[in-house]
Design a protein around this motif. Structure first.
Motif, PDB file in Angstrom:
ATOM      1  N   VAL A  76      -0.402  -2.563  -6.671  1.00 35.96           N
ATOM      2  CA  VAL A  76      -1.574  -3.427  -6.882  1.00 35.96           C
ATOM      3  C   VAL A  76      -1.905  -3.525  -8.374  1.00 35.96           C
ATOM      4  O   VAL A  76      -2.199  -4.618  -8.890  1.00 35.96           O
ATOM      5  CB  VAL A  76      -2.778  -2.882  -6.087  1.00 35.96           C
ATOM      6  CG1 VAL A  76      -4.049  -3.633  -6.475  1.00 35.96           C
ATOM      7  CG2 VAL A  76      -2.532  -3.031  -4.605  1.00 35.96           C
ATOM      8  N   ILE A 121      -5.853 -10.707   5.749  1.00 30.03           N
ATOM      9  CA  ILE A 121      -5.606  -9.317   6.165  1.00 30.03           C
ATOM     10  C   ILE A 121      -5.394  -8.419   4.941  1.00 30.03           C
ATOM     11  O   ILE A 121      -5.974  -7.331   4.829  1.00 30.03           O
ATOM     12  CB  ILE A 121      -4.373  -9.253   7.097  1.00 30.03           C
ATOM     13  CG1 ILE A 121      -4.716  -9.887   8.444  1.00 30.03           C
ATOM     14  CG2 ILE A 121      -3.934  -7.809   7.309  1.00 30.03           C
ATOM     15  CD1 ILE A 121      -3.507 -10.079   9.337  1.00 30.03           C
ATOM     16  N   LEU A 122      -4.547  -8.917   4.043  1.00 32.45           N
ATOM     17  CA  LEU A 122      -4.260  -8.086   2.853  1.00 32.45           C
ATOM     18  C   LEU A 122      -5.507  -7.913   1.988  1.00 32.45           C
ATOM     19  O   LEU A 122      -5.750  -6.834   1.440  1.00 32.45           O
ATOM     20  CB  LEU A 122      -3.134  -8.718   2.028  1.00 32.45           C
ATOM     21  CG  LEU A 122      -1.732  -8.565   2.617  1.00 32.45           C
ATOM     22  CD1 LEU A 122      -0.712  -9.265   1.750  1.00 32.45           C
ATOM     23  CD2 LEU A 122      -1.359  -7.093   2.748  1.00 32.45           C
ATOM     24  N   GLN A 123      -6.259  -8.980   1.877  1.00 34.17           N
ATOM     25  CA  GLN A 123      -7.487  -8.856   1.089  1.00 34.17           C
ATOM     26  C   GLN A 123      -8.410  -7.818   1.709  1.00 34.17           C
ATOM     27  O   GLN A 123      -9.026  -7.026   1.007  1.00 34.17           O
ATOM     28  CB  GLN A 123      -8.178 -10.237   1.005  1.00 34.17           C
ATOM     29  CG  GLN A 123      -9.558 -10.246   0.398  1.00 34.17           C
ATOM     30  CD  GLN A 123      -9.514 -10.059  -1.116  1.00 34.17           C
ATOM     31  OE1 GLN A 123      -8.454  -9.813  -1.680  1.00 34.17           O
ATOM     32  NE2 GLN A 123     -10.660 -10.152  -1.745  1.00 34.17           N
ATOM     33  N   THR A 154      -4.455   2.518   3.351  1.00 28.67           N
ATOM     34  CA  THR A 154      -5.852   2.504   2.891  1.00 28.67           C
ATOM     35  C   THR A 154      -6.830   3.058   3.917  1.00 28.67           C
ATOM     36  O   THR A 154      -8.041   2.956   3.714  1.00 28.67           O
ATOM     37  CB  THR A 154      -6.269   1.063   2.567  1.00 28.67           C
ATOM     38  OG1 THR A 154      -6.098   0.267   3.736  1.00 28.67           O
ATOM     39  CG2 THR A 154      -5.430   0.496   1.443  1.00 28.67           C
ATOM     40  N   MET A 201      -5.950 -13.331  -7.582  1.00 34.94           N
ATOM     41  CA  MET A 201      -5.060 -12.207  -7.297  1.00 34.94           C
ATOM     42  C   MET A 201      -4.661 -12.114  -5.819  1.00 34.94           C
ATOM     43  O   MET A 201      -3.469 -11.935  -5.538  1.00 34.94           O
ATOM     44  CB  MET A 201      -5.716 -10.901  -7.766  1.00 34.94           C
ATOM     45  CG  MET A 201      -4.757  -9.734  -7.884  1.00 34.94           C
ATOM     46  SD  MET A 201      -4.487  -8.868  -6.379  1.00 34.94           S
ATOM     47  CE  MET A 201      -5.721  -7.621  -6.457  1.00 34.94           C
ATOM     48  N   PRO A 202      -5.555 -12.255  -4.851  1.00 31.27           N
ATOM     49  CA  PRO A 202      -5.126 -12.140  -3.451  1.00 31.27           C
ATOM     50  C   PRO A 202      -4.059 -13.161  -3.074  1.00 31.27           C
ATOM     51  O   PRO A 202      -3.099 -12.816  -2.378  1.00 31.27           O
ATOM     52  CB  PRO A 202      -6.423 -12.379  -2.668  1.00 31.27           C
ATOM     53  CG  PRO A 202      -7.507 -12.022  -3.602  1.00 31.27           C
ATOM     54  CD  PRO A 202      -7.010 -12.399  -4.954  1.00 31.27           C
ATOM     55  N   SER A 225      -0.287 -11.834  -2.479  1.00 36.57           N
ATOM     56  CA  SER A 225       0.219 -12.028  -1.115  1.00 36.57           C
ATOM     57  C   SER A 225       1.524 -12.811  -1.134  1.00 36.57           C
ATOM     58  O   SER A 225       2.449 -12.516  -0.373  1.00 36.57           O
ATOM     59  CB  SER A 225      -0.822 -12.766  -0.264  1.00 36.57           C
ATOM     60  OG  SER A 225      -2.010 -12.014  -0.229  1.00 36.57           O
ATOM     61  N   ALA A 249      -0.374  -1.617   5.127  1.00 34.67           N
ATOM     62  CA  ALA A 249      -1.642  -1.697   4.378  1.00 34.67           C
ATOM     63  C   ALA A 249      -2.711  -0.838   5.044  1.00 34.67           C
ATOM     64  O   ALA A 249      -3.462  -0.107   4.367  1.00 34.67           O
ATOM     65  CB  ALA A 249      -2.104  -3.144   4.304  1.00 34.67           C
ATOM     66  N   LEU A 291      -7.552  -5.347   4.055  1.00 34.98           N
ATOM     67  CA  LEU A 291      -6.992  -4.005   4.298  1.00 34.98           C
ATOM     68  C   LEU A 291      -6.324  -3.381   3.073  1.00 34.98           C
ATOM     69  O   LEU A 291      -6.108  -2.187   3.050  1.00 34.98           O
ATOM     70  CB  LEU A 291      -5.955  -4.077   5.431  1.00 34.98           C
ATOM     71  CG  LEU A 291      -6.481  -4.334   6.834  1.00 34.98           C
ATOM     72  CD1 LEU A 291      -5.322  -4.351   7.820  1.00 34.98           C
ATOM     73  CD2 LEU A 291      -7.476  -3.256   7.250  1.00 34.98           C
ATOM     74  N   PHE A 292      -5.961  -4.208   2.128  1.00 37.41           N
ATOM     75  CA  PHE A 292      -5.129  -3.658   1.050  1.00 37.41           C
ATOM     76  C   PHE A 292      -5.772  -3.788  -0.330  1.00 37.41           C
ATOM     77  O   PHE A 292      -6.059  -2.781  -0.984  1.00 37.41           O
ATOM     78  CB  PHE A 292      -3.765  -4.361   1.070  1.00 37.41           C
ATOM     79  CG  PHE A 292      -2.706  -3.639   0.281  1.00 37.41           C
ATOM     80  CD1 PHE A 292      -2.340  -2.340   0.595  1.00 37.41           C
ATOM     81  CD2 PHE A 292      -2.054  -4.267  -0.767  1.00 37.41           C
ATOM     82  CE1 PHE A 292      -1.360  -1.687  -0.130  1.00 37.41           C
ATOM     83  CE2 PHE A 292      -1.071  -3.612  -1.488  1.00 37.41           C
ATOM     84  CZ  PHE A 292      -0.723  -2.323  -1.163  1.00 37.41           C
ATOM     85  N   TYR A 293      -6.023  -5.032  -0.753  1.00 39.95           N
ATOM     86  CA  TYR A 293      -6.466  -5.218  -2.135  1.00 39.95           C
ATOM     87  C   TYR A 293      -7.836  -4.608  -2.385  1.00 39.95           C
ATOM     88  O   TYR A 293      -8.040  -3.870  -3.356  1.00 39.95           O
ATOM     89  CB  TYR A 293      -6.497  -6.706  -2.496  1.00 39.95           C
ATOM     90  CG  TYR A 293      -5.194  -7.432  -2.262  1.00 39.95           C
ATOM     91  CD1 TYR A 293      -3.989  -6.857  -2.655  1.00 39.95           C
ATOM     92  CD2 TYR A 293      -5.165  -8.681  -1.662  1.00 39.95           C
ATOM     93  CE1 TYR A 293      -2.802  -7.527  -2.427  1.00 39.95           C
ATOM     94  CE2 TYR A 293      -3.981  -9.343  -1.444  1.00 39.95           C
ATOM     95  CZ  TYR A 293      -2.794  -8.763  -1.823  1.00 39.95           C
ATOM     96  OH  TYR A 293      -1.631  -9.407  -1.608  1.00 39.95           O
TER      97      TYR A 293
END
Lengths: 222, 249
Positions: A54, B21-23, A36, A73-74, A78, A32, B25-27
């Motif tokens: 995504v 983390i994903l929220q 990004t 969504m998160p 995930s 990730a 760094l990613f989403y």
């Protein structure tokens, strides 16, 4: 590393599943971050793949919960990403899927259970949320309550049972038929891993959307 | 495969951390860049629509202006055609007048040329006639012709107009009148006698006749009576032709 027990920090026992989960979290976080760290208007290959993933997840969630897609969504995304990788980790020699551990699947199922109530109350408020247990008839309240627990249990057991049996079957075939026969089983493992991840995530999404009454709200607004 | 509470709790914490983390760094970055691109595309679409709208307005403006120009052009063309028609009419009238004038001039010129040609032809005919007559008279001239001319003169003297007779009688009031008689050939005695008798009858006073010859007369006789000259000869006649021809010229 086939033993669940690895080491203990006082009362906390660090098992194989936890270690694998940490590894998976590390890999996901690293990918990730790499994806990004330099986003551009004109995306490159890695960014394009990330955007496709995504966007696909976001559209799938918004199909089920149009009003609250971005809110949940998160959590759902995930779940999907973690479960896909966790289910497929078992293909790597020497590693086992964390989802073959009932503790892991139970943890995820309990998270889904609490998330359902959390998002439902947050969206509808206490009164409206609890009122839906009495609809269409208060007689159905016990069934609603039983349903909450049984579906959570089913989530945990379904994923655990499928992944454990899959790994066990692959192990048995490997022991009995040597190294050539497990290849189709490995293909089946991939498909099964993806399907189970999809089912777990989709069920969680449906539970959440049901709790938030997203479809009903959309219909009423229309 | 027994349930482990430590694993259960740690997995819950792990998954919550993973979501965080994903929220982070990613989403969020991915959705932000997608939203930014979508905004950019929407902005581009809006700009394009605005440009298209402006282009449509410009086109409609141009079309209306073109229509206006077309109307002005038609009006100008109509005015030009009218002007051309008026000019053409004026020119045609002018041309007709010029044609009539030219035709009149041509007629006059043609008539003048015809007249000149006619005069020229007459002159030529007269000259030819004089020439032929001269040749003929010169060839046919002789004593007989001269005798007849003398006889003609004698006869003509008898029938002179009254005015001539008076003039001749006035000449006779003077002294003796000398009359010169010129001929080509010598006159016969009887011709002398006829002339003297006739002249004597015309002129009361005494006369003397003086005879002489002149071949230039071709044939015939000439009488010089003072200021009077009576011709009955071919030379005089031919001279008459010549004078007529000269008058025509």
């Amino acid at each position: 590393m086939d033993n669940d027990f690895f080491f203990a920090l006082g009362p906390i026992v660090i098992g194989n599943s936890v270690l694998t989960t940490w590894g998976i979290m590390l890999v996901i976080s690293l990918i990730a971050w790499l994806t990004t760290r330099r986003t551009q208007q004109l995306p490159k290959t890695l960014q394009t793949m990330a955007e496709v993933i995504v966007t696909a997840i976001d559209e799938a969630i918004c199909e089920v919960a149009p009003e609250h897609g971005r809110q949940i969504m998160p959590f759902i995304a995930s779940l999907w990403l973690f479960l896909i990788i966790a289910n497929l980790v078992g293909l790597i020699p020497g590693l086992h899927s964390p989802t073959r551990d009932l503790s892991v699947t139970s943890a995820l199922a309990v998270l889904v259970f609490f998330s359902v109530h959390w998002f439902g109350i947050r969206t509808l408020g206490w009164k409206r949320y609890l009122h839906h247990y009495l609809t269409p008839s208060p007689i159905l309240l016990p069934f609603h309550i039983i349903s909450e627990f049984t579906r959570t249990l089913a989530l945990a057991i379904r994923l655990f049972g499928n992944m454990m049996s899959l790994e066990m079957a692959a192990m048995l075939i490997l022991l009995v038929a040597g190294f050539l026969a497990p290849i189709p089983i490995l293909m089946l493992h991939i498909i099964e891993a993806l399907v189970q991840a999809y089912i777990f995530g989709m069920l969680a999404l449906i539970y959440l959307a049901g709790a938030m009454q997203s479809q009903q709200l959309t219909t009423q607004e229309k | 495969m027994e349930f482990n509470s430590s694993t259960f709790i740690l997995e819950i914490i792990n998954f919550l951390i993973l979501i965080w983390i994903l929220q982070r760094l990613f989403y969020k970055p991915i959705l932000a860049i997608i939203a930014k691109r979508k905004a950019f595309i929407d902005q581009s679409i809006n700009d394009t629509k605005l440009l298209q709208q402006q282009a449509e307005e410009q086109r409609s403006l141009y079309e209306s202006r073109q229509q206006l120009w077309e109307q002005e052009k038609q009006a100008a063309l109509t005015a030009l055609h009218q002007q051309i028609d008026i000019e053409r009419r004026l020119k045609m009238e002018q041309l007709k007048a010029d044609l009539i004038l030219e035709r009149t001039k041509l007629n006059v010129t043609t008539q003048h040329q015809q007249r000149e040609f006619q005069q020229q032809a007459q002159l030529q005919a007269l000259q030819n006639g004089a020439h032929f007559a001269s040749l003929l008279l010169k060839q046919s001239a002789g004593p007989e012709v001269e005798a007849r001319l003398v006889a003609l003169l004698v006869n003509n003297l008898k029938t002179l107009p009254e005015a001539c007779n008076l003039c001749l009688q006035m000449l006779g009031n003077k002294k003796t009148l000398n009359i010169k008689v010129t001929s080509v050939y010598p006159l016969a005695p009887e011709q002398h006698a006829q002339l003297e008798q006739q002249l004597t009858e015309l002129i009361n006073s005494p006369i003397t006749l003086q005879y002489q010859q002149d071949a230039a007369l071709i044939a015939g006789i000439r009488l010089d009576i003072g200021a009077w000259v009576l011709n009955a000869n071919l030379q005089h006649e031919l001279i008459g032709f010549t004078e007529i021809a000269n008058e025509l010229e």
